[in-house]
Design a protein around this motif. Structure first.
Motif, PDB file in Angstrom:
ATOM      1  N   LEU A  60       0.876  -1.164   0.000  1.00 18.74           N
ATOM      2  CA  LEU A  60       0.000   0.000   0.000  1.00 18.74           C
ATOM      3  C   LEU A  60       0.917   1.218   0.000  1.00 18.74           C
ATOM      4  O   LEU A  60       0.814   2.078  -0.858  1.00 18.74           O
ATOM      5  CB  LEU A  60      -0.910  -0.026   1.233  1.00 18.74           C
TER       6      LEU A  60
ATOM      7  N   TYR B  81      -6.018   7.562   2.241  1.00 23.48           N
ATOM      8  CA  TYR B  81      -5.363   6.916   3.389  1.00 23.48           C
ATOM      9  C   TYR B  81      -3.843   6.885   3.249  1.00 23.48           C
ATOM     10  O   TYR B  81      -3.121   6.769   4.232  1.00 23.48           O
ATOM     11  CB  TYR B  81      -5.888   5.489   3.553  1.00 23.48           C
TER      12      TYR B  81
ATOM     13  N   MET C  96      -0.798   7.181   6.062  1.00 22.54           N
ATOM     14  CA  MET C  96      -0.099   5.903   6.175  1.00 22.54           C
ATOM     15  C   MET C  96       1.395   6.050   5.876  1.00 22.54           C
ATOM     16  O   MET C  96       2.237   5.512   6.594  1.00 22.54           O
ATOM     17  CB  MET C  96      -0.736   4.865   5.242  1.00 22.54           C
TER      18      MET C  96
ATOM     19  N   ALA D 203      -6.697  -1.783   5.998  1.00 23.13           N
ATOM     20  CA  ALA D 203      -5.971  -0.828   6.834  1.00 23.13           C
ATOM     21  C   ALA D 203      -6.514   0.598   6.702  1.00 23.13           C
ATOM     22  O   ALA D 203      -6.587   1.330   7.683  1.00 23.13           O
ATOM     23  CB  ALA D 203      -4.489  -0.868   6.463  1.00 23.13           C
ATOM     24  N   ASP D 204      -6.898   0.969   5.494  1.00 21.39           N
ATOM     25  CA  ASP D 204      -7.317   2.353   5.268  1.00 21.39           C
ATOM     26  C   ASP D 204      -8.513   2.741   6.140  1.00 21.39           C
ATOM     27  O   ASP D 204      -8.713   3.906   6.439  1.00 21.39           O
ATOM     28  CB  ASP D 204      -7.639   2.572   3.788  1.00 21.39           C
TER      29      ASP D 204
ATOM     30  N   LEU E  37      -7.376   4.313   9.549  1.00 27.16           N
ATOM     31  CA  LEU E  37      -6.510   5.490   9.585  1.00 27.16           C
ATOM     32  C   LEU E  37      -7.371   6.735   9.581  1.00 27.16           C
ATOM     33  O   LEU E  37      -8.368   6.797   8.876  1.00 27.16           O
ATOM     34  CB  LEU E  37      -5.586   5.507   8.362  1.00 27.16           C
ATOM     35  N   PRO E  38      -7.001   7.738  10.349  1.00 28.63           N
ATOM     36  CA  PRO E  38      -7.793   8.971  10.391  1.00 28.63           C
ATOM     37  C   PRO E  38      -7.791   9.664   9.025  1.00 28.63           C
ATOM     38  O   PRO E  38      -6.841   9.568   8.290  1.00 28.63           O
ATOM     39  CB  PRO E  38      -7.068   9.810  11.434  1.00 28.63           C
TER      40      PRO E  38
END
Lengths: 171, 334, 702
Positions: B244, B311, B315, C697-698, C701-702
């Motif tokens: 990702l 994201y 990340m 995962a996304d 996450l904020p």
């Protein structure tokens, strides 16, 4: 365009004419009738076609046969025929490390390769210390086996089989 | 897959001559990406020149400014490079990046040069029935307004929003490696930071290489930052998945002050993204999580996102902090 | 056909961990799968050409270049393919006209001497289309079609009491929308078959060596369409590399191979669907949108349950997933309502995928229950105790053996539930937030009518036992041998089992967790009748064929299996990555016939549920109409590294109301509730409630 190559498969030497486009997997399955390596995705995304090639685990789908003239290939059938199984194959049976069986020959070949790589001290993604000799921990075995997908979800049992073959018995 | 002529090259120079002389020729090495593409019908060469048996498989030390560098033959397999004692000791980010990529089987097969030249895994690039400027210039970019979860957040163009898939390339970019290239007019060296391109209006070109150029080696220079380096990759599955986002980072500390730092990002752009603004901001500063987050924020100015890939900004920022603080603490990062 | 009421069977081999009888063949790779069977003549290889528009007509199809390619023998399209007798099945009636109903539909079949030439031939077929505007996006506002029933033949809607009034009077209301994505079964063996058409003699005309979950089902679907009697079609499937529902009914590639074989003058046709093609041609689970409303007293006692499902089907063939079906029987509440509405889209045909209905429905229901537990400040297990029904809320019948609470309590004990912090985001381990979650599981007990078995005595005290069942990895080769051994009161080594062939007595599909129950019941009935007719020392060669009579007692009960799933989730606070170090399922499924292979089934279901929870999503690009994540690199299923602590156990019990073996089905329940347990654990870890799968995962996450 056809080209003649020779391959040694499970101890037998074959000379076979292949199209330059023929993959090693199709040469084995379709030209030589060696169907132990399976075609699961044909694009290097599942590991079902894994064999031991010149001693190391290797995909056969992302390989043009013509480029592998002279290669020595061992499939799961060559590791142990039905009536004289390799210890890893026996461990797969005992732990029920298979369900539909389609990924199984690839898992078996990969397991043999994994144990050899551990013996040679190759690190993996989960090795804490890159310079240390890796131990065959569950985490190490799982990470190293991850190139072999099993949709039936036999992973827990495959791990038990590989763990036993790694000499760790029933952990 | 159209009919193919296959030639096994005798030496590097003749391989270069063969491919240079035939617009529809391609080099074949490990084959893990090219054979995939042949089957998908997204490349259709007439001639394959097999360089996999050329003797470009040595890993040799060389004298470099500040110590001993490592020259890696183009055909060194990913697994062998990852396991090489010198790489593990002095360029751990390279080993970690390789081990975070693909699978054990593929790493045995894939070569050093081939890894750098692998092409995007954008689903539209790989689907010959959809428009894609990278595959077929001028047809449009389907990833704009489509499946965008992996799309670039930095350096994208209206013509292409994809990312480079290699893990190794990110580590090599961070550690100032260069590639040795043999072309029709001889040998030259290209720094990793200059090998891959941003898409602009020519997304069909991944790198600055000319048709017929053959990467023969990669040179890894020594540095204190390389010795204390790592590679951190975030992905969906715990293994066997493209990033990702990913971070290659190297640190040289004087106490807790940053003397030197190298940061490159993967999964965010059409090329491995060397985070020079973040590096500049960190040099001379105390290495704290806050400092790294702020430096990463600086690098991310101008990031463009959609709902699906927004994201990536937090990340990559967080993953950079994680990689750097773990390095500073002497902890293992993976 | 003789019907025999099967008497309860005493376990001898049943209950023991017999190692898979086909295991030696499989670990060496010697077990032949569909296209690996040696054919009588070298087969022609078929390659499918798929449409590149989602709706419209083929206006021209130019096969000249393809036919000119060396090795290409012929190209079949709608202008030259053999005609079908019946085209009412819009999925199977391919190559009959120019219509295109979805992107990826078969528009031509290329036959060639080798795989390479077939593939290139397919690439060289030039197809032009008159494209029409298409619809391929599922939304709540376009899911307005009310099907007559939902899979397999359930009521589309149910409505008891006054849900709106009950919700209005409730102390606590959970009103949320839950989404599950398109998912693909993705068995490791791609769909494949060898077809031979030989109408020169008597008997079999069409011979298929197929990868299917039901050989007789393929016969009954294809024969009438092809104008053949069922006895003229023979389907064999001795080993099948997984199916998970996608091989439960024949798909269009099987028809393509049959049609192609009809044109080759008897030469076999080998067709293997590619992994990419599977994403359009071999079925998938529809995406679902569940609006879920729970009304409760402040202590958590349910007053109302309302589950409105919005999902999709294909315009060319209807399939309506029964997503709200478990909601109808799971918990007590006086006022309850469920409904299913479909968007009818120009998309590939959805079908069965492991636990259709229960899997997406229980994700919604069990996540909503967790939200209710939080809202009421009640432990999630206590909430389920509070709402345990006395009888089946749907039918009013008594449950025969509803042991949901026993599963929850045993699981809680083994998992270590008691020390769990009540609040969310309460535990961390280094960089990871840590939480735990629980969900219930259920699956209906089904025995299919239409199964019979043949028992024949052989020399030396051995017996042949035959039924057209299929082992798709469930262990049928082994388990049916064990059942037959106990039914005949002999050692399993004395049984020669024959399965996987439609020339054997009729068997229903390996699906609906009904295979072992249905086939086993027939084997028991035939064995008992055999002993009755031929005694304990039968002459070699005598035989009995029988099917199990329907059991009137079973009709009086609501028969379901139950389970409880516990998960520990860790969410990385920097990257949002989710890992599940522990996953435990405890099940009540009647007798477990083979603990070794049964455990594998449960672990496999849990693993697939974990995979669905964390990774699986087929992304449909509505602009084009097809799934663009169409391979195993972009459609992620769990790897070894993701499966770290999965465990299963079961309650010690037997259920003779369900089957004479005392067993119920086990193939699907492992996937039910699992994704909810994981989602609930991620909520407990982070305080973030994610109502949409997968939990990537996304989302954290904020």
């Amino acid at each position: 365009m056809d080209s003649e190559i020779s391959l040694t498969v499970d101890g037998r030497r074959h000379t076979v004419a292949v199209d330059t486009r023929t993959t090693l997997l199709d040469a084995l399955r379709d030209r030589l009738g060696v169907t132990s390596p399976k075609k699961g995705c044909d694009h290097g995304q599942c590991g079902s076609c894994t064999v031991l090639l010149d001693g190391r685990r290797h995909l056969t789908c992302l390989a043009l046969a013509v480029s592998y003239d002279g290669a020595e290939i061992v499939t799961a059938a060559g590791l142990g025929p039905e009536d004289d199984l390799h210890p890893i194959q026996e461990a797969f049976l005992d732990h029920d490390g298979l369900q539909c069986g389609y990924c199984t020959p690839g898992q078996v070949c990969s397991a043999v390769g994994v144990l050899d790589e551990l013996k040679q001290g190759h690190p993996s993604h989960v090795s804490q210390d890159l310079e240390a000799t890796p131990e065959p921990s569950d985490d190490e075995l799982r990470e190293r086996m991850s190139g072999n997908l099993c949709r039936c979800g036999a992973y827990a049992n495959i791990l038990a089989a590989v763990r036993e073959a790694a000499g760790r018995g029933q952990a | 897959m159209r009919e193919l002529e296959y030639v096994r090259a005798d030496d590097a120079a003749s391989a270069v001559a063969l491919v240079s002389g035939e617009p529809e020729a391609r080099f074949l090495a490990g084959g893990t990406n090219l054979v995939d593409h042949l089957k998908l019908g997204i490349t259709a060469p007439r001639l394959l020149v097999d360089v996999s048996r050329l003797p470009l498989d040595a890993v040799e030390e060389y004298d470099a400014p500040g110590g001993t560098g490592l020259r890696i033959g183009a055909n060194v397999r990913n697994s062998d490079l990852a396991a090489h004692p010198a790489v593990r000791a002095s360029w751990p980010a390279v080993s970690r990046a390789l081990l975070a990529g693909a699978s054990g089987q593929i790493r045995h097969q894939a070569t050093t040069a081939g890894n750098l030249l692998q092409r995007t895994r954008c689903v539209y690039f790989q689907d010959a029935t959809t428009p894609c400027n990278k595959r077929e210039p001028g047809t449009g970019c389907s990833a704009v307004g489509g499946y965008a979860r992996y799309n670039a957040v930095l350096g994208a163009s209206p013509d292409c929003v994809t990312v480079h898939p290699s893990d190794l390339a990110v580590a090599l970019t961070a550690l100032d490696a260069q590639v040795v290239v043999l072309g029709v007019s001889g040998e030259r060296r290209i720094p990793m930071t200059g090998l891959h391109r941003l898409p602009g209006d020519r997304p069909d070109l991944d790198t600055v290489l000319e048709h017929g150029d053959l990467i023969t080696a990669v040179e890894l220079p020594p540095s204190a930052a390389a010795r204390r380096s790592t590679y951190q990759k975030a992905r969906d599955r715990a293994s066997y998945a493209f990033a990702l986002v990913s971070v290659a980072a190297g640190l040289e500390l004087d106490g807790d002050v940053v003397r030197d730092v190298r940061i490159a990002w993967g999964g965010v752009a059409h090329r491995p993204w060397r985070a020079t603004r973040a590096e500049d901001a960190l040099r001379g500063q105390q290495l704290t999580e806050e400092a790294v987050l702020a430096a990463a924020e600086l690098e991310l100015e101008g990031a463009t996102t959609t709902d699906q890939n927004a994201y990536k900004v937090p990340m990559i920022r967080n993953t950079t902090a994680l990689a750097c603080t773990r390095l500073a603490a002497g902890e293992v990062s993976r | 056909m003789t019907e025999q009421a099967a008497a309860p069977l005493q376990p001898r081999s049943m209950g023991t961990s017999t190692i898979r009888l086909d295991g030696r063949l499989k670990v060496s790779g010697a077990a032949p799968y569909a296209v690996e069977h040696p054919a009588d003549a070298p087969p022609l290889h078929a390659w499918l050409v798929q449409s590149t528009v989602a709706r419209g007509r083929v206006s021209a199809l130019d096969a000249q270049q393809a036919l000119a390619h060396p090795g290409v023998v012929s190209v079949l399209d709608h202008t030259n393919a053999p005609r079908l007798e019946d085209t009412s099945n819009g999925e199977l009636a391919i190559l009959q006209d120019a219509r295109v109903g979805f992107r990826g539909q078969i528009v031509a079949v290329v036959l060639a001497e080798t795989l390479e030439t077939a593939r290139e031939g397919a690439a060289l077929v030039r197809v032009t289309y008159q494209a029409e505007e298409h619809a391929a996006e599922l939304r709540v506002d376009n899911a307005t079609y009310r099907p007559d029933s939902v899979n397999p033949d359930m009521d589309t809607d149910t409505d008891e009491g006054d849900v709106e009034a009950a919700l209005a009077g409730a102390d606590v209301v959970v009103d949320e929308t839950y989404r599950t994505p398109y998912e693909h079964n993705s068995p490791m063996e791609p769909h494949a078959l060898v077809a031979t058409w030989d109408d020169a003699g008597e008997g079999t005309v069409l011979d298929l060596v197929d990868s299917t979950q039901g050989v007789h089902g393929v016969v009954s679907a294809l024969a009438p369409m092809l104008g053949l009697e069922p006895g003229q079609v023979r389907v064999r499937a001795p080993h099948v590399g997984g199916g998970f529902g996608s091989k439960g009914e024949p798909h269009s590639h099987e028809m393509a191979a049959a049609l192609a074989a009809r044109t080759t003058g008897g030469r076999p046709v080998s067709l293997a669907v590619t992994r990419q093609q599977m994403f359009a041609l071999t079925g998938y689970r529809t995406a679902t949108i569940s609006r879920f409303r729970l009304g409760a007293r402040s202590d958590g006692t349910l007053l109302a349950i309302d589950h409105q499902v919005f999902e999709q089907t294909s315009a060319i063939r209807e399939y309506a997933e029964q997503t709200a079906s478990p909601t109808r029987m799971m918990y007590a509440a006086p006022d309850r309502r469920t409904s299913h509405r479909l968007a009818v889209l120009d998309v590939a045909v959805p079908s069965w995928m492991r636990a259709p209905g229960e899997m997406p429905g229980m994700f919604a229901h069990e996540t909503a229950m967790d939200e209710l537990a939080v809202a009421c400040g009640v432990d999630p297990i206590v909430l389920r105790e509070l709402n345990e029904p006395a009888t089946d809320p749907e039918t009013g019948k008594p449950f025969n053996n509803r042991r949901l609470l026993d599963c929850l309590h045993r699981g809680a004990q083994r998992f270590g539930w008691s020390g769990r912090p009540a609040g969310a985001r309460a535990s961390a381990d280094g960089e990871w937030w840590v939480g735990t979650g629980v969900a219930s599981a259920t699956y209906p007990m089904m025995v299919q009518p239409g199964n019979s078995a043949r028992v024949r005595s052989l020399d030396g005290g051995r017996y042949s036992v035959a039924i057209g069942a299929v082992d798709i990895g469930t262990g049928a080769w082994t388990v049916l041998t064990q059942i037959a051994a106990d039914a005949l009161d002999v050692d399993p080594a004395a049984i020669e089992l024959e399965i996987g062939d439609s020339s054997l007595p009729a068997a229903t599909v390996a699906g609906g967790s009904s295979g072992t129950s249905s086939w086993g019941g027939a084997i028991v009935a035939a064995s008992q009748l055999f002993r009755n007719d031929h005694g304990d020392s039968p002459d070699p060669g005598v035989e009995t064929t029988a099917s199990a009579a329907e059991d009137p007692v079973a009709e009086e009960y609501a028969l379901h299996s139950f389970g409880a799933v516990f998960a520990e989730a860790r969410v990385h606070r920097y990257t949002g990555e989710v890992r599940v170090p522990r996953l435990l399922g405890v099940y009540s499924v009647g007798r477990v016939i083979n603990p070794l292979t049964a455990r594998s089934q449960f672990l496999g279901g849990l693993t697939m549920g974990l995979s669905a929870a964390l990774f699986e999503e087929s992304y449909r690009d509505a602009r084009f109409g097809h799934i663009v994540t169409q391979d195993l690199a972009t459609y992620h299923v769990a790897t070894h590294a993701d499966v770290t602590g999965v465990e299963a156990e079961w309650l010690d019990e037997e259920d003779y109301v369900a089957t004479p073996m005392g067993s119920r089905g086990i193939g699907e329940i492992g996937i039910v509730g699992t994704s909810a347990a994981v989602a609930n654990a991620t909520y407990h870890a982070t305080g973030l409630r994610v109502r949409e799968l997968p939990l990537t995962a996304d989302r954290f996450l904020p």
